[in-house]
Design a protein around this motif. Structure first.
Motif, short mmCIF file in Angstrom:
data_model
loop_
_atom_site.label_atom_id
_atom_site.label_comp_id
_atom_site.label_asym_id
_atom_site.label_seq_id
_atom_site.Cartn_x
_atom_site.Cartn_y
_atom_site.Cartn_z
N GLY A 219 0.79 -1.23 0.00
CA GLY A 219 0.00 0.00 0.00
C GLY A 219 0.81 1.26 0.00
N GLN A 220 2.14 1.17 0.05
CA GLN A 220 2.99 2.35 0.02
C GLN A 220 3.53 2.58 -1.39
OE1 GLN A 220 6.06 1.78 2.92
NE2 GLN A 220 4.64 1.57 4.64
N GLU A 221 4.10 3.75 -1.59
CA GLU A 221 4.72 4.06 -2.88
C GLU A 221 6.18 3.60 -2.85
OE1 GLU A 221 4.22 7.88 -5.50
OE2 GLU A 221 6.00 8.15 -4.24
N GLY A 222 6.57 2.84 -3.87
CA GLY A 222 7.94 2.37 -3.97
C GLY A 222 8.71 3.15 -5.02
N VAL A 223 9.89 3.63 -4.67
CA VAL A 223 10.75 4.38 -5.58
C VAL A 223 12.12 3.72 -5.58
CG1 VAL A 223 11.74 6.62 -6.16
CG2 VAL A 223 9.48 6.50 -5.10
N VAL A 224 12.66 3.47 -6.76
CA VAL A 224 13.96 2.81 -6.86
C VAL A 224 14.66 3.31 -8.12
CG1 VAL A 224 13.00 0.84 -8.13
CG2 VAL A 224 15.13 0.58 -6.87
N VAL A 225 15.97 3.44 -8.03
CA VAL A 225 16.82 3.78 -9.18
C VAL A 225 17.69 2.56 -9.46
CG1 VAL A 225 18.62 5.30 -10.05
CG2 VAL A 225 16.80 6.24 -8.62
N PHE A 226 17.70 2.10 -10.69
CA PHE A 226 18.45 0.89 -11.02
C PHE A 226 19.17 1.07 -12.35
CE2 PHE A 226 14.17 0.37 -12.75
CZ PHE A 226 14.43 0.00 -14.07
N VAL B 239 1.27 -0.91 -10.88
CA VAL B 239 1.47 0.01 -12.00
C VAL B 239 2.76 0.77 -11.73
CG1 VAL B 239 -0.01 1.74 -10.88
CG2 VAL B 239 0.51 1.94 -13.31
N ALA B 240 3.66 0.73 -12.71
CA ALA B 240 4.99 1.30 -12.54
C ALA B 240 5.25 2.32 -13.64
CB ALA B 240 6.07 0.21 -12.57
N GLN B 241 5.84 3.44 -13.27
CA GLN B 241 6.29 4.46 -14.21
C GLN B 241 7.81 4.47 -14.20
OE1 GLN B 241 3.69 7.63 -12.35
NE2 GLN B 241 3.39 8.18 -14.49
N VAL B 242 8.39 4.35 -15.39
CA VAL B 242 9.85 4.26 -15.53
C VAL B 242 10.32 5.49 -16.30
CG1 VAL B 242 11.78 2.87 -16.32
CG2 VAL B 242 9.68 1.75 -15.56
N PHE B 243 11.29 6.23 -15.72
CA PHE B 243 11.83 7.43 -16.33
C PHE B 243 13.34 7.27 -16.50
CE2 PHE B 243 8.23 8.60 -13.66
CZ PHE B 243 7.42 9.27 -14.56
N ALA C 235 16.77 8.38 -15.71
CA ALA C 235 17.38 9.12 -14.61
C ALA C 235 18.89 9.21 -14.76
CB ALA C 235 17.04 8.46 -13.27
N THR C 236 19.40 9.04 -16.00
CA THR C 236 20.85 9.06 -16.21
C THR C 236 21.44 10.42 -15.87
OG1 THR C 236 20.61 7.40 -17.95
CG2 THR C 236 22.67 8.63 -17.88
N ALA C 237 20.78 11.49 -16.36
CA ALA C 237 21.29 12.83 -16.09
C ALA C 237 21.25 13.15 -14.60
CB ALA C 237 20.49 13.86 -16.88
N ALA D 122 17.78 4.24 -14.55
CA ALA D 122 16.35 4.43 -14.71
C ALA D 122 15.71 4.53 -13.33
CB ALA D 122 15.72 3.29 -15.51
N GLN D 123 14.74 5.41 -13.20
CA GLN D 123 13.99 5.56 -11.94
C GLN D 123 12.59 5.00 -12.13
OE1 GLN D 123 12.97 9.54 -10.68
NE2 GLN D 123 13.10 8.98 -8.52
N MET D 124 12.15 4.18 -11.19
CA MET D 124 10.83 3.58 -11.27
C MET D 124 10.03 3.95 -10.03
SD MET D 124 9.72 -0.43 -11.75
CE MET D 124 9.87 -0.86 -10.02
#
Length: 561
Positions: free
Chosen positions: A252-259, A285-289, A291-293, A269-271
């Motif tokens: 139920g929480q929001e998960g944020v990760v950079v991989f 549902v995941a949004q992938v951006f 995040a290299t810069a 990439a940040q998800m």
């Protein structure tokens, strides 16, 4: 790029307002057909009595269905089906049911349910057919079989079959319209999702990709995600963080990760992943951006911070080492100049004696500066250790005042103190407290013009020792007050800054913070300055216990009792 399954609107769609005219026409056509059958049969002959009224009863639901043009909804349609069931019940009861000439009318509620659309109307129509059949059986058992009218039976069967066929056709048109609407909605949603920045994924809790929307980063192709899943596309050391973010999202929480993608380890990439509850169960549902810069900027900042910390540590070590190296020869200079000043080995010309005094005075000033630098370097390197001891703070403050009183008198500045009559017992570093007082007094003497006053106040407030040094000097501008307390920060004009190094207040603040206290400055430009040092070092004295008995602790009074 969009990959997803075709949406299924499901059989339980709500009533479509667009099918009202067709439904009303279907009901109107049936009402006309039933009315013509009743009147024609009566006019030709053979249709009278209960059978005639049974045909007329079937006109009522047809007329009632015209009300859909005015008001429509799930409740109204179920009420209309009730009217159909009641009419079929009456028709079967009046004509002998399945043995009579109106057998076909028994099945009309089912046709009406098909025309109205949806599983609930069909189920209700089937139930009404069953009740009408039971009513017909009871009628035949009670009053005998219905009249033998083969022509009427054939016509009623043909009318029922035609109505059922039209109902099926109408139901198909409704479903096609709902499919078209659902496809249009899905296309609009997919267009909206495709316009979103980055890549949107619908995931199962295991990481299997169910659908993908939007434009993926070039280093994260979508097709392999459907084949092997998202976890396999991530660099192995980053997979635990990815799984942890997915687990938090399922909770139920929001998960944020950079991989780092497995196919491009130099990219990031940040998800952002959230829980999605739908008809298929719990999904993600995941949004992938890309995040290299951002990763490069953070890496640069981290590198710069490490370099700055390394330079600061190097500067601190350099100051500490140089302070020790300079103090050794400087002590020799002070010792020899003092011997020359005292003329221990014989007289000196007056000019040489004056030079010896200047050398000793400059050397003492330089030694004080080096000691301050050494203390600052130790504190910044976290190598300064407080030596705590129990003593009377009044004695330490008085000793510091004695050291600066000569300079204050020579400058024409009045130096006074406000000390309590009882001892102020503290547990602190005696040298640090003396240095705090000495630095504050030295600054006050430097920046107080002749004729001014300096007041030192010492007070114990609960567990705190408060030392206040107030002067009537030149004061400090508000914008300078915020800077003071950091090493080498000074205030005032150039002539005033030449009188110090900016280390005095820095040491005061550092010593106060080492004791767990703080320093505050209250100043008005042109009127004076008051510096307050508050340390949690005071020892709270307790009254001695009475002789021959236990200590008596008074209790607070309540309501005079």
């Amino acid at each position: 790029m969009i990959q997803s399954a075709r949406p299924d609107p499901g059989p339980a769609a709500p009533p479509d307002p667009g099918d009202r005219p067709a439904l009303a026409a279907w009901h109107a056509g049936w009402a006309v057909a039933a009315a013509l059958l009743a009147l024609g049969g009566r006019w030709i002959g053979g249709v009278d009595g209960p059978v005639f009224y049974g045909v007329l009863a079937m006109v009522i639901p047809g007329l009632t269905g015209l009300g859909l043009l005015r008001r429509d909804g799930a409740g109204e349609r179920m009420m209309l089906l009730g009217v159909w069931g009641l009419a079929a019940f009456l028709s079967a009861a009046l004509s002998g049911g399945l043995t009579g000439p109106l057998t076909g009318f028994v099945f009309l509620p089912l046709a009406a349910g098909i025309a109205l659309g949806g599983p609930r109307p069909v189920q209700a129509g089937a139930l009404a057919v069953g009740l009408a059949a039971v009513a017909g059986l009871l009628s035949a058992w009670w009053g005998g079989p219905g009249p033998h009218l083969p022509a009427l039976a054939a016509i009623s069967a043909l009318l029922t079959a035609g109505a059922a066929a039209l109902a099926v056709r109408l139901s198909w048109r409704q479903r096609e319209r709902r499919l078209e609407t659902a496809e249009a909605d899905a296309a609009r949603i997919e267009t909206l999702l495709a316009a979103q920045p980055g890549l949107m994924l619908i995931l199962e809790p295991s990481g299997r990709v169910v659908a993908a929307y939007g434009a993926p980063p070039v280093y994260l192709p979508v097709d392999p995600l459907f084949e092997s899943g998202l976890v396999a596309a991530v660099h192995a050391p980053d997979r635990p963080r990815l799984l942890g973010a997915m687990e938090r999202a399922m909770g139920g929480q929001e998960g944020v990760v950079v991989f780092a993608p497995r196919l491009a380890l130099d990219r990031r990439a940040q998800m952002i992943v959230r829980r999605l509850d739908d008809a298929a169960g719990a999904r993600l549902v995941a949004q992938v951006f890309d995040a290299t810069a951002q990763y490069a900027r953070e890496l640069g900042l981290e590198t710069a911070r490490n370099e700055a910390e390394a330079r600061e540590a190097g500067k601190t070590r350099f100051l500490a080492n140089m302070s020790h190296e300079l103090r050794t020869p400087l002590n020799a200079v002070l010792g020899f100049s003092d011997i020359m000043r005292q003329r221990i080995f014989g007289p000196l010309p007056d000019r040489y004696g004056e030079y010896a005094d200047n050398i000793h005075q400059a050397g003492g000033h330089l030694l004080d500066l080096i000691n301050d630098l050494l203390d600052v370097a130790k504190i910044e390197a976290e190598r300064y250790t407080l030596t705590l001891e129990r003593f009377d703070a009044r004695e330490t403050v008085s000793a510091a005042m004695a050291l600066v009183r000569v300079n204050a008198d020579d400058k024409g500045v009045s130096l006074s103190s406000v000390l309590p009559g009882d001892p102020v017992e503290v547990s602190a570093d005696r040298r640090a407290l003396k240095q705090i007082t000495l630095n504050l007094l030295s600054n006050a003497v430097k920046f107080t013009p002749p004729g001014g006053t300096i007041t030192v106040t010492v007070e114990a407030i609960g567990p705190y020792l408060e030392v206040v040094v107030a002067d009537t000097g030149v004061g400090i501008a508000p914008e300078d007050v915020r800077r003071l307390g950091r090493p080498f920060e000074q205030a005032g004009e150039i002539e005033q800054r030449r009188q110090g190094t900016g280390l005095g207040l820095a040491l005061v603040r550092a010593f106060a913070e080492l004791h767990g206290g703080r320093m505050s400055i209250d100043s008005t430009l042109g009127e004076g300055t008051a510096v307050t040092v508050r340390l949690p070092v005071a020892l709270v004295a307790r009254a001695p216990a009475p002789e021959g008995g236990a200590e008596i602790i008074p209790m607070p009074m309540k309501n005079g009792v």
